[in-house]
Scaffold this active site. Sequence first.
Site: not given
Length: 98
Positions: A53-54
């Site tokens: 998720h970055c």
Amino acid sequence: NTLSLDDRFILYGDFDSENHIPILSLNIQGRDPNEVGIILDQAFGIAVRTGLHCAAPLHKTLGTMPAGTVRISPGPFTSEKNIDSLIDALLIIANEST
């Protein structure tokens, strides 16, 4: 919450915070989060996001590297029935893991 009482699930986050946003990251013991996401999509028609998720540094801190987590992000049109269906699907996946 059904999932928080089941030791097969690992829930990540601060759920006591009054600033908590409606996002839940979780893992099922013994299951790869990407596999869980595929099963939710293909078998149940439920869309989630899996992976890092970055936020790789956060996942390093959480100990969820390199696979990450399953992230559930309900929106304004998500119904209680949708949430119940998701919980049922997650329990089925967890039952298949044991």
